[in-house]
Design a protein around this motif. Structure first.
Motif, PDB file in Angstrom:
ATOM      1  N   ARG A 341       0.832  -1.205   0.000  1.00 18.18           N
ATOM      2  CA  ARG A 341       0.000   0.000   0.000  1.00 18.18           C
ATOM      3  C   ARG A 341       0.868   1.258   0.000  1.00 18.18           C
ATOM      4  NH1 ARG A 341      -5.434  -1.071   2.004  1.00 18.18           N
ATOM      5  NH2 ARG A 341      -5.693   1.198   2.073  1.00 18.18           N
ATOM      6  N   LEU A 342       1.977   1.211   0.753  1.00 13.23           N
ATOM      7  CA  LEU A 342       2.877   2.367   0.817  1.00 13.23           C
ATOM      8  C   LEU A 342       3.493   2.645  -0.545  1.00 13.23           C
ATOM      9  CD1 LEU A 342       4.474   4.493   2.494  1.00 13.23           C
ATOM     10  CD2 LEU A 342       6.202   2.722   2.876  1.00 13.23           C
ATOM     11  N   GLU A 343       3.944   1.608  -1.232  1.00 18.28           N
ATOM     12  CA  GLU A 343       4.557   1.792  -2.543  1.00 18.28           C
ATOM     13  C   GLU A 343       3.577   2.449  -3.514  1.00 18.28           C
ATOM     14  OE1 GLU A 343       5.823  -2.104  -3.601  1.00 18.28           O
ATOM     15  OE2 GLU A 343       7.548  -2.106  -2.231  1.00 18.28           O
ATOM     16  N   ALA A 344       2.328   1.992  -3.488  1.00 20.87           N
ATOM     17  CA  ALA A 344       1.318   2.573  -4.375  1.00 20.87           C
ATOM     18  C   ALA A 344       1.021   4.022  -3.970  1.00 20.87           C
ATOM     19  CB  ALA A 344       0.040   1.740  -4.342  1.00 20.87           C
ATOM     20  N   PHE A 345       0.977   4.267  -2.662  1.00 20.98           N
ATOM     21  CA  PHE A 345       0.670   5.604  -2.148  1.00 20.98           C
ATOM     22  C   PHE A 345       1.754   6.605  -2.535  1.00 20.98           C
ATOM     23  CE2 PHE A 345       0.914   8.867   1.150  1.00 20.98           C
ATOM     24  CZ  PHE A 345      -0.410   9.308   1.209  1.00 20.98           C
ATOM     25  N   ILE A 346       3.029   6.257  -2.291  1.00 21.60           N
ATOM     26  CA  ILE A 346       4.121   7.162  -2.635  1.00 21.60           C
ATOM     27  C   ILE A 346       4.207   7.344  -4.151  1.00 21.60           C
ATOM     28  CG2 ILE A 346       6.630   7.472  -2.583  1.00 21.60           C
ATOM     29  CD1 ILE A 346       5.268   8.039   0.074  1.00 21.60           C
ATOM     30  N   GLY A 347       3.849   6.301  -4.894  1.00 19.56           N
ATOM     31  CA  GLY A 347       3.815   6.435  -6.344  1.00 19.56           C
ATOM     32  C   GLY A 347       2.848   7.513  -6.796  1.00 19.56           C
ATOM     33  N   ARG A 348       1.778   7.739  -6.018  1.00 17.38           N
ATOM     34  CA  ARG A 348       0.786   8.756  -6.368  1.00 17.38           C
ATOM     35  C   ARG A 348       1.150  10.144  -5.837  1.00 17.38           C
ATOM     36  NH1 ARG A 348      -2.603   4.663  -4.501  1.00 17.38           N
ATOM     37  NH2 ARG A 348      -3.059   5.860  -2.611  1.00 17.38           N
ATOM     38  N   VAL A 349       1.653  10.210  -4.581  1.00 21.74           N
ATOM     39  CA  VAL A 349       1.818  11.521  -3.933  1.00 21.74           C
ATOM     40  C   VAL A 349       3.282  11.923  -3.750  1.00 21.74           C
ATOM     41  CG1 VAL A 349      -0.320  11.112  -2.682  1.00 21.74           C
ATOM     42  CG2 VAL A 349       1.858  10.666  -1.534  1.00 21.74           C
ATOM     43  N   GLY A 350       4.205  11.038  -4.064  1.00 21.19           N
ATOM     44  CA  GLY A 350       5.613  11.330  -3.823  1.00 21.19           C
ATOM     45  C   GLY A 350       6.153  12.446  -4.689  1.00 21.19           C
ATOM     46  N   GLY A 351       7.320  12.906  -4.334  1.00 14.65           N
ATOM     47  CA  GLY A 351       7.956  13.999  -5.074  1.00 14.65           C
ATOM     48  C   GLY A 351       9.215  14.410  -4.348  1.00 14.65           C
ATOM     49  N   GLU A 352       9.498  15.703  -4.331  1.00 18.57           N
ATOM     50  CA  GLU A 352      10.695  16.182  -3.673  1.00 18.57           C
ATOM     51  C   GLU A 352      10.646  16.012  -2.163  1.00 18.57           C
ATOM     52  OE1 GLU A 352      11.524  20.175  -4.745  1.00 18.57           O
ATOM     53  OE2 GLU A 352      12.079  19.693  -6.811  1.00 18.57           O
ATOM     54  N   ARG A 353       9.435  16.042  -1.588  1.00 21.24           N
ATOM     55  CA  ARG A 353       9.313  16.005  -0.131  1.00 21.24           C
ATOM     56  C   ARG A 353       9.054  14.605   0.432  1.00 21.24           C
ATOM     57  NH1 ARG A 353      11.603  20.770   1.194  1.00 21.24           N
ATOM     58  NH2 ARG A 353      10.740  22.421  -0.103  1.00 21.24           N
TER      59      ARG A 353
END
Length: 542
Positions: A341-353
């Motif tokens: 779930r974390l991998e999918a979540f960061i794939g959507r909202v991740g970025g520089e921060r």
């Protein structure tokens, strides 16, 4: 103040954790509201009395006694509250010891001038032990071996609840915590603070190898190194945080639940999601990697942070775990599911921060051990091993998670200065500054490279204190300079987690987590390490 001062004395004189908990439970059970609530606020560091500061206490005692006598006494004792409580010339006439709630409620709304008058009056009323308790209460820094966490464990034992239940509602409660005590005593339902983006108690790990077994080749069970049982990931050198965003409220908590949101508005601005993330707070380096811990340290503990500071040291979170997504609490799911779930979540909202903590392949014990001691970046402290089937529970359960830090660096340094400690160490020289050799204009000289105040036993502390007293060559207030030449000096083997460049230090370097590993009574001071040898351990400049 009588009951509160009695409690503090018992806590100081009781070395065992369980004994301290028993004293706390007894106090919270026998005292009534609001007195016990204000005592709880003092013990957990939640009490703020802006009308009274340390300078106020120094001013008062200097007016009541000979200032030079106070200076000399404070230098010897090393603790402001203890010195003043013993020196204060109390005036006769007081026939009542005020309870802690009366004192707190009077001081909370006091101005500086009013606070000064009130404290002077209370000091006149109280005996030395009660004065000490009062002064510790108004200036903070109890140093009695009781943490906020231990106090909450005692509360949980008193009420027969899990400490995590108290942690989860703590930030929505206000002193003197009457609703909390009513719940713990079965007089009311559990408080339901109206707080968005609450803190969730963190899950912690046990060391895979304890310090005493560090050199034992059979200390690790090879059966643990199984990719079907454990996942491995890097342990970064930042601070563990929890980023929580819910219903428009965004908060950033430390692992102990302190709200540090105001210090990292750049991270909060990027939290455009509804979730609770467990991760590591870091500063991103100009090359896109992770900056040394010293860069993060420049942003910690600030009341405000400027745009320039945020641009120079952009904060980020490397995500380890996903605790809540939307309205769904994921903590009862196994780590394999949460990781997916974390991998999918960061794939959507991740970025520089926000980015994802990478997994490390689990193959053989030898391969993991090599990875632990040879990480791809100096800002990595070692490895974390997490069972794929582990649920996320508060505290430090045995078995699900392990930390396997890289072996510490060791250096032989020469003791240069010593300073008295505080609290139970106030009679001992327990804070030690040490240095290494370098070539100066007039030959070899010692330059300071660090300071340590732990790593030794009580018996070793007595030996170190004796050495300081017998080898003092100069004094600077509470600090003593000791003999440190090529012929005479004490060598300390110092362990540390890493080095970084630091223009603030004379040597140009700063140590990460230095502690005294052992006392080298056997080693001549001339054979201690050099600054040149230490500089070779510095990470390469980017």
């Amino acid at each position: 103040m009588q009951a509160f001062s009695d409690l503090l004395e018992r806590l100081i004189l009781t070395p065992s954790r369980n004994g301290k908990i028993a004293h706390l439970v007894n106090y919270f059970t026998s005292e009534v509201n609001p007195a016990r609530g204000w005592a709880l606020a003092v013990l957990t560091g939640e009490l703020d009395l802006p009308g009274v500061k340390g300078g106020t206490i120094r001013k008062l005692i200097s007016e009541r006694t000979d200032p030079e006598l106070f200076r000399m006494s404070y230098d010897y004792v090393g603790d402001l509250a203890e010195t003043v409580s013993l020196m204060w010339p109390g005036q006769r006439g007081a026939n009542r010891v005020p309870p802690i709630d009366d004192v707190v409620e009077a001081l909370r709304g006091a101005t500086r001038a009013q606070g000064e008058r009130l404290v002077a009056g209370y000091l006149d009323m109280l005996d030395p032990r009660q004065r000490w308790a009062l002064l510790k209460m108004v200036t903070g820094g109890l140093r009695i071996g009781v943490s906020a966490r231990l106090t909450k464990v005692a509360l949980a034992e008193m009420g027969g609840v899990d400490p995590a239940e108290i942690e989860e509602i703590w930030h929505g409660l206000e002193p003197p915590y009457e609703s909390l005590f009513d719940w713990l005593e079965g007089k009311a339902d559990k408080p339901s603070p109206d707080i968005d983006a609450p803190y969730r108690p963190v899950m912690l790990a046990h060391p895979l190898v304890t310090k005493d077994k560090r050199d034992d080749p059979d200390a690790i069970d090879p059966a643990l190194i199984d990719p079907d049982i454990f996942a491995a990931e890097w342990k970064y050198d930042g601070i563990r945080v929890q980023a929580v965003s819910a219903n428009g409220t965004r908060r950033l908590y430390t692992r102990t639940g302190d709200d540090i949101s105001h210090t990292f508005p750049d991270v909060l601005a990027a939290m455009d999601f509804e979730a609770a993330i467990d991760g590591e707070l870091l500063v991103r380096a100009p090359d896109g990697g992770v900056a040394p811990f010293n860069e993060l340290q420049q942003r910690l503990n600030r009341k405000t942070v400027s745009k320039k500071q945020m641009e120079a040291r952009p904060a980020m979170i490397r995500a380890y775990d996903l605790l809540v997504e939307g309205d769904e609490d994921l903590r009862s799911m196994d780590f394999r599911t949460r990781r997916s779930r974390l991998e999918a979540f960061i794939g959507r909202v991740g970025g520089e921060r926000f980015d994802l903590s990478p997994l490390v392949p689990v193959t053989t014990l030898e391969a993991l051990e090599h990875a632990r001691n040879n990480p791809p970046a100096p800002e990595i402290e070692g490895l974390m091993l997490k069972r794929w089937d582990s649920v996320y529970v508060a505290g430090r359960p045995t078995g699900p998670w392990y930390k396997w830090k890289r072996d510490p660096f060791l250096v032989d340094a020469v003791l240069m200065y010593a300073q008295r400690g505080h609290g139970r160490r106030s009679s001992f020289y327990s804070d030690f500054t040490f240095g290494v050799w370098r070539e100066g204009e007039n030959g070899r000289e010692i330059t300071p490279v660090g300071k340590a105040y732990f790593g030794f036993t009580d018996e070793e502390l007595k030996q170190l204190d004796k050495f300081v007293r017998e080898n003092t060559i100069d004094r600077f207030g509470p600090v003593r300079s000791v003999t440190a030449t090529e012929e005479t000096g004490l060598v300390l083997e110092v362990a540390f987690e890493g080095l970084q460049r630091s223009p603030r230090h004379k040597s140009g370097i700063a140590m990460r987590f230095p502690r005294i590993n052992r006392i080298r009574w056997d080693k001549p001071s001339a054979d201690a390490d050099t600054l040149e040898a230490l500089e070779k351990l510095l990470p390469e400049k980017v």
